[in-house]
Design an enzyme around this catalytic site. Structure first.
Site, PDB file in Angstrom:
ATOM      1  N   ILE A 185       0.843  -1.204   0.000  1.00  0.00           N
ATOM      2  CA  ILE A 185       0.000   0.000   0.000  1.00  0.00           C
ATOM      3  C   ILE A 185       0.879   1.255   0.000  1.00  0.00           C
ATOM      4  O   ILE A 185       0.425   2.333  -0.325  1.00  0.00           O
ATOM      5  CB  ILE A 185      -0.973   0.052   1.205  1.00  0.00           C
ATOM      6  N   ASP A 186       2.168   1.108   0.375  1.00  0.00           N
ATOM      7  CA  ASP A 186       3.055   2.276   0.539  1.00  0.00           C
ATOM      8  C   ASP A 186       3.513   2.874  -0.799  1.00  0.00           C
ATOM      9  O   ASP A 186       3.996   3.997  -0.832  1.00  0.00           O
ATOM     10  CB  ASP A 186       4.294   1.899   1.355  1.00  0.00           C
ATOM     11  N   ARG A 236       5.048   3.905   5.808  1.00  0.00           N
ATOM     12  CA  ARG A 236       6.449   3.709   6.229  1.00  0.00           C
ATOM     13  C   ARG A 236       7.280   4.958   5.947  1.00  0.00           C
ATOM     14  O   ARG A 236       6.901   6.034   6.361  1.00  0.00           O
ATOM     15  CB  ARG A 236       7.044   2.477   5.546  1.00  0.00           C
TER      16      ARG A 236
HETATM   17  O1  F6P Z   1       4.197  -1.774   4.454  1.00  0.00           O
HETATM   18  C1  F6P Z   1       2.835  -1.775   4.654  1.00  0.00           C
HETATM   19  C2  F6P Z   1       2.487  -1.294   6.036  1.00  0.00           C
HETATM   20  O2  F6P Z   1       1.079  -1.269   6.185  1.00  0.00           O
HETATM   21  C3  F6P Z   1       3.102   0.065   6.422  1.00  0.00           C
HETATM   22  O3  F6P Z   1       2.399   1.136   5.841  1.00  0.00           O
HETATM   23  C4  F6P Z   1       3.073  -0.010   7.914  1.00  0.00           C
HETATM   24  O4  F6P Z   1       4.086   0.790   8.502  1.00  0.00           O
HETATM   25  C5  F6P Z   1       3.364  -1.461   8.180  1.00  0.00           C
HETATM   26  O5  F6P Z   1       3.019  -2.174   7.017  1.00  0.00           O
HETATM   27  C6  F6P Z   1       2.604  -2.011   9.358  1.00  0.00           C
HETATM   28  O6  F6P Z   1       2.985  -3.321   9.559  1.00  0.00           O
HETATM   29  P1  F6P Z   1       2.300  -4.284  10.628  1.00  0.00           P
HETATM   30  O7  F6P Z   1       1.036  -4.789  10.030  1.00  0.00           O
HETATM   31  O8  F6P Z   1       3.285  -5.358  10.828  1.00  0.00           O
HETATM   32  O9  F6P Z   1       2.054  -3.477  11.839  1.00  0.00           O
END
Ligand code: F6P
Length: 366
Positions: free
Chosen positions: A142-143, A187
């Site tokens: 999604i980033d 991120r």
């Molecule tokens: O990389 C996708 C993402 O949703 C980022 O935007 C976010 O920082 C991270 O993953 C969150 O990861 P998790 O689901 O492990 O908390």
């Protein structure tokens, strides 16, 4: 003898993963003698003591493109080179199980792997290719932070979800003369934040690529109020920082997860604004995983289906060690090395999105 492809979804989930899986399976079913297998929970289905792999058929993938998540599950913990193992004292140790993975893949007669994932997953693809496995990567996040593709699927859906949430916060901010800070994912990239801020009409947007100054934000907020009447809506990316460059978040303590979890910068900004003398009511909303869930937008369904069809055709043509990409107007591919060369971040001086935000009077906190 039929040829076998193992499909893997790795890292955080993302709307559109199921559409890729369905694209691969449907395209393969038009050819003779291809068998598609789904590895459950990223590579874990082949790394655990009990193998967990399922057949993917036109029947069991029918209609799944509409569903969020991934029917073959995923994880962002560990991987073949760092498989997490719980120790007797409750801590986690990490074991290299890549040779076990390779052996199992060979024993099962799997000819190629399609690994659908973000940068972390594609680094695993490259390392597995070094071990001699036939791999095709499909970019997912999604980033939108992969530079060799114009878009990753899931990004547009995340922006839409964030924009709809933002629209709702605007009306309540206005009713109560409040300041709303909405924290979004992304991120180290500000793509979700800046697109949402422009789509929603935020007064202020803070992104990781542009360090912010709290007093500049306070000044902008003050222009929005007359005699305590007014409101202000701020979008902040989870990776945004002041000039100290220190991101807000924490290390997870359990489950063998080694990734720093971003989160909390919205609250941090609230504290900074109070310190700058802002006395209006400030509320913080953290959208979190809402941005990754639910049904993908049509754009992401189409892109993901194209990626699935292309990934199968690359395996068929034995174009390995490559990742599918979208470079308008074409779906093509690049080497995994090229795909991982550099991330896709906003370039403040040249990106037209930044120019547009500034052009409509939005403060970027600098
Ligand atoms: O990389 C996708 C993402 O949703 C980022 O935007 C976010 O920082 C991270 O993953 C969150 O990861 P998790 O689901 O492990 O908390």
């Amino acid at each position: 003898m039929s040829k076998k492809i193992l499909v893997v979804t790795g890292g955080g989930d993302c709307p559109g993963l199921n559409a890729v899986i369905r694209g691969i399976v449907k395209r393969a079913s038009l050819e003779k003698d291809w068998q598609i297998l789904g590895c459950i929970e990223s590579f874990n289905g082949l790394l655990k003591d009990d193998v967990d792999v399922i057949p993917l058929t036109p029947e069991n993938v029918s209609g799944i493109h509409v569903k969020g998540g991934t029917i073959i599950k995923t994880t962002n913990r560990g991987g073949p080179f760092q498989f997490p193992i719980r120790q007797a004292d409750g801590s986690w140790a990490f074991e290299d199980r890549s040779e076990l993975l390779k052996r199992r893949i060979e024993n099962m007669g799997i000819d190629a792997i399609i690994n659908i994932g973000g940068d972390g997953s594609q680094r695993i693809s490259l390392a597995l290719s070094d071990l001699g496995l036939n791999i095709v990567g499909v970019p997912k996040t999604i980033d939108n932070d992969l530079s060799s593709t114009d878009f990753t699927f899931g990004f547009q859906t995340a922006v839409q979800i964030a924009t709809e949430a933002f629209d709702k916060l605007v009306t309540t901010a206005e009713s109560h003369n409040r300041i709303f800070i909405m924290e979004v994912m992304g991120r180290d990239a500000g793509w979700i934040a800046l697109n949402t801020a422009i789509a929603g009409g935020a007064e202020i947007c803070l992104i990781p690529e542009i360090p912010y100054l709290p007093h500049i934000i306070a000044e902008k907020i003050n222009t929005r109020y007359t005699n305590n009447e007014g409101f202000c809506n701020i979008v902040i990316a989870e990776g945004a920082t002041t000039f100290d460059g220190v991101q807000t978040g924490s290390m997870p303590t359990d489950m063998g997860d080694q990734h720093f979890k971003l989160g909390g910068v919205g609250e941090k900004l609230k504290t900074e604004l109070i310190r700058e003398g802002i006395e209006h009511d400030i509320r913080v909303t953290v959208l979190g995983h809402l941005q990754r869930g639910g049904t993908p937008l049509a754009f992401d369904r189409v892109l993901a289906t194209e990626f699935g069809v292309k990934a199968f055709e690359m395996v068929k043509n034995q174009e390995y060690r490559k990742m599918v990409v979208y470079r308008h107007p074409k779906i093509s591919s690049v080497s995994l090395e090229k795909a991982l060369e550099k991330p896709n971040f906003i370039v403040p001086d040249t990106d037209f999105l930044v120019h547009t935000a500034r052009g409509i009077g939005m403060s970027l906190g600098d």
